[in-house]
Design a protein around this motif. Structure first.
Motif, mmCIF file in Angstrom:
data_model
loop_
_atom_site.group_PDB
_atom_site.id
_atom_site.type_symbol
_atom_site.label_atom_id
_atom_site.label_comp_id
_atom_site.label_asym_id
_atom_site.label_seq_id
_atom_site.Cartn_x
_atom_site.Cartn_y
_atom_site.Cartn_z
ATOM 1 N N LEU A 143 3.023 24.689 13.607
ATOM 2 C CA LEU A 143 3.117 23.299 13.159
ATOM 3 C C LEU A 143 1.854 22.472 13.384
ATOM 4 C CD1 LEU A 143 6.728 22.439 14.411
ATOM 5 C CD2 LEU A 143 6.010 23.203 12.142
ATOM 6 N N ASP A 144 0.966 22.944 14.240
ATOM 7 C CA ASP A 144 -0.237 22.167 14.515
ATOM 8 C C ASP A 144 -1.366 22.608 13.577
ATOM 9 O OD1 ASP A 144 -1.601 20.180 15.756
ATOM 10 O OD2 ASP A 144 -2.102 21.313 17.554
ATOM 11 N N ASN A 145 -2.311 21.712 13.386
ATOM 12 C CA ASN A 145 -3.488 21.991 12.552
ATOM 13 C C ASN A 145 -3.109 22.379 11.113
ATOM 14 O OD1 ASN A 145 -5.252 21.573 14.763
ATOM 15 N ND2 ASN A 145 -4.903 23.699 15.446
ATOM 16 N N GLN A 146 -1.940 21.939 10.694
ATOM 17 C CA GLN A 146 -1.529 22.150 9.299
ATOM 18 C C GLN A 146 -1.692 20.836 8.540
ATOM 19 O OE1 GLN A 146 -0.633 25.073 8.112
ATOM 20 N NE2 GLN A 146 -0.644 26.151 10.079
ATOM 21 N N ARG A 147 -2.302 20.935 7.361
ATOM 22 C CA ARG A 147 -2.520 19.703 6.591
ATOM 23 C C ARG A 147 -1.187 19.101 6.171
ATOM 24 N NH1 ARG A 147 -7.167 20.020 2.194
ATOM 25 N NH2 ARG A 147 -8.245 20.405 4.176
ATOM 26 N N THR A 148 -0.280 19.939 5.743
ATOM 27 C CA THR A 148 1.071 19.488 5.406
ATOM 28 C C THR A 148 2.080 20.378 6.116
ATOM 29 O OG1 THR A 148 1.134 20.897 3.442
ATOM 30 C CG2 THR A 148 0.361 18.626 3.137
ATOM 31 N N LEU A 149 3.202 19.807 6.511
ATOM 32 C CA LEU A 149 4.250 20.541 7.217
ATOM 33 C C LEU A 149 5.384 20.817 6.243
ATOM 34 C CD1 LEU A 149 4.334 18.525 10.575
ATOM 35 C CD2 LEU A 149 3.192 20.690 10.098
ATOM 36 N N GLY A 150 5.630 22.105 6.005
ATOM 37 C CA GLY A 150 6.682 22.487 5.075
ATOM 38 C C GLY A 150 7.813 23.234 5.742
ATOM 39 N N GLU A 151 8.774 23.639 4.945
ATOM 40 C CA GLU A 151 9.968 24.305 5.477
ATOM 41 C C GLU A 151 9.627 25.647 6.116
ATOM 42 O OE1 GLU A 151 13.725 24.110 3.239
ATOM 43 O OE2 GLU A 151 12.583 23.054 1.691
ATOM 44 N N GLY A 152 8.652 26.358 5.556
ATOM 45 C CA GLY A 152 8.289 27.664 6.103
ATOM 46 C C GLY A 152 7.798 27.569 7.537
ATOM 47 N N GLN A 153 6.917 26.592 7.790
ATOM 48 C CA GLN A 153 6.417 26.410 9.162
ATOM 49 C C GLN A 153 7.543 26.037 10.116
ATOM 50 O OE1 GLN A 153 4.987 24.989 6.433
ATOM 51 N NE2 GLN A 153 2.751 24.834 6.665
ATOM 52 N N PHE A 154 8.463 25.187 9.642
ATOM 53 C CA PHE A 154 9.580 24.779 10.498
ATOM 54 C C PHE A 154 10.514 25.947 10.784
ATOM 55 C CE2 PHE A 154 8.482 20.366 10.255
ATOM 56 C CZ PHE A 154 9.152 19.787 11.314
ATOM 57 N N ARG A 155 10.729 26.829 9.808
ATOM 58 C CA ARG A 155 11.601 27.987 10.050
ATOM 59 C C ARG A 155 10.994 28.897 11.118
ATOM 60 N NH1 ARG A 155 12.675 27.882 4.386
ATOM 61 N NH2 ARG A 155 10.958 29.346 4.001
#
Length: 388
Positions: A143-155
């Motif tokens: 979740l860090d250093n991501q320009r946008t936070l999407g469902e894949g990162q949250f899963r």
């Protein structure tokens, strides 16, 4: 037991003069007015004073109690006390083979052997925390250093948090009932360990048996531990006081380690019978009471360990799970800022674990080896004294 339950003198800490050692001065000094006796007396009182000062320093700070840094300071105190006690025994080898020192020092070494199992169990607990750290690190990685936070990162982050929760729950259960068996120890080679998955970690065996209990081991260390009698103090030229002091330090340090670090069948109900006319009793009993108070807090009663960083893991994990359950995609700017703040907090916990666990494990290892070496030297000295 609360400090108020103990009976004894309430003299100021700085006044060590009228200590238990005064019995030896009053009854023996007139008979042994030698330079050697006076030197031993100074050595023993210096040991009492140093133990007192170290535990006073350890009890002075409230914010870091039971943190990784505090536990490391506790082990530093133990190692210093152990080294000073070892020097006293070395300087008085001839006394070790005579009554009552042969009995008292033999009982101390028996307690020391029991402490070795505690060290092994604590080392295993540190390994558990290291596995939790690895799962925790997945969350900021996702979740860090991501320009946008999407469902894949949250899963990905949520899966790591679920695995972490399961691991901590398993450990919490094992704190109440013994569920595993290990056969490794500080004395064995663990270079081939593989930590590629949580499942593999669970399959590792314990360094203590299935029936081993930290609570029972602490009770065994403290069993029949009582202040020396006046005749034993006189007959040992005051050395009996030093042995009781080191026994008490050993018991408290092992108890505090079990309180802080996850281990099999934890239990903190150990009887500390320390009269207050020992100058070091007040800071040790104060720490004992504060740790017990921490264990009774509503949010810590069922914890697998009272280590401050474990509490931070639980708190950060809970906040992240609550946040994950409430988010909807695409994230609003406000919700994304909240997620990034939580991830930053979690990253700080990861960093604290990363920088603190390895030094702590090295210290526990050093305590283990120092106990072994001191016992070997002491038994050797006793054997030589008996043959002289």
């Amino acid at each position: 037991m609360p400090a108020t339950d103990f009976q004894g003198s309430s003299s100021p800490l700085s006044n060590i003069g009228r200590s238990i050692l005064a019995i030896r001065r009053d009854q023996v000094h007139s008979m042994e007015g030698t330079h050697e006796a006076a030197g031993l007396e100074r050595e023993l009182e210096a040991f009492q004073r140093q133990v007192t000062e170290r535990f006073l320093q350890l009890s002075s700070g409230s914010s870091e109690l039971l943190s990784l840094s505090w536990v490391r300071k506790l082990l530093d105190v133990f190692l210093c006390c152990q080294e000073e006690f070892r020097a006293i025994l070395f300087n008085n080898k001839a006394s070790l083979g005579r009554a009552p020192m042969d009995r008292l020092i033999g009982e101390f070494f028996e307690r020391s052997v029991k402490a070795l199992d505690v060290c092994n169990a604590i080392r295993d607990g540190i390994e558990h925390i290291r596995q939790w750290q690895k799962l925790l690190e997945i969350v900021p990685c996702a979740l860090d250093n991501q320009r946008t936070l999407g469902e894949g990162q949250f899963r990905r982050a949520k899966k790591a948090l679920i695995d972490l929760a399961i691991g901590m729950l398993d450990e919490r259960d094992s704190s109440v009932s013994s569920v595993a068996h290990r056969n490794r120890s500080f004395g064995r080679n663990n270079a081939s360990r593989d930590h590629r998955s949580l499942g593999h970690f669970r399959s590792l065996s314990w360094s203590v048996s299935r029936s081993w209990s930290a609570a029972r081991q602490l009770q065994a260390i403290g069993n029949n531990l009582a202040p020396p009698k006046a005749n034993d103090i006189v007959a040992s030229r005051g050395l009996a006081v030093a042995v009781f002091t080191m026994n008490s330090v050993l018991l408290f340090v092992m108890w505090a380690l079990v309180a802080a670090i996850p281990c099999q069948d934890r239990g903190l109900q150990v009887h500390f019978s320390i009269p207050r006319n020992f100058s070091w009793a007040v800071p040790i009993l104060s720490l004992h009471d504060r740790i017990l108070e921490e264990s009774r807090r509503r949010d810590r009663r069922n914890a697998c360990g009272l280590l401050k960083e474990i509490h931070q893991i639980e708190k950060c994990t809970r906040h992240m799970n609550e946040l994950g359950d409430s988010v909807h995609f695409p994230l609003t700017e406000e919700r994304e800022a909240e997620v990034r703040q939580r991830v930053q907090e979690l990253g700080q916990v990861c960093q604290a674990l990363k920088s603190g666990l390895d030094p702590l494990e090295r210290q526990v290892r050093e305590v283990f080896h120092r106990i072994v070496r001191s016992r070997t030297e002491g038994l050797d000295s006793m054997g030589r004294a008996n043959h002289e």
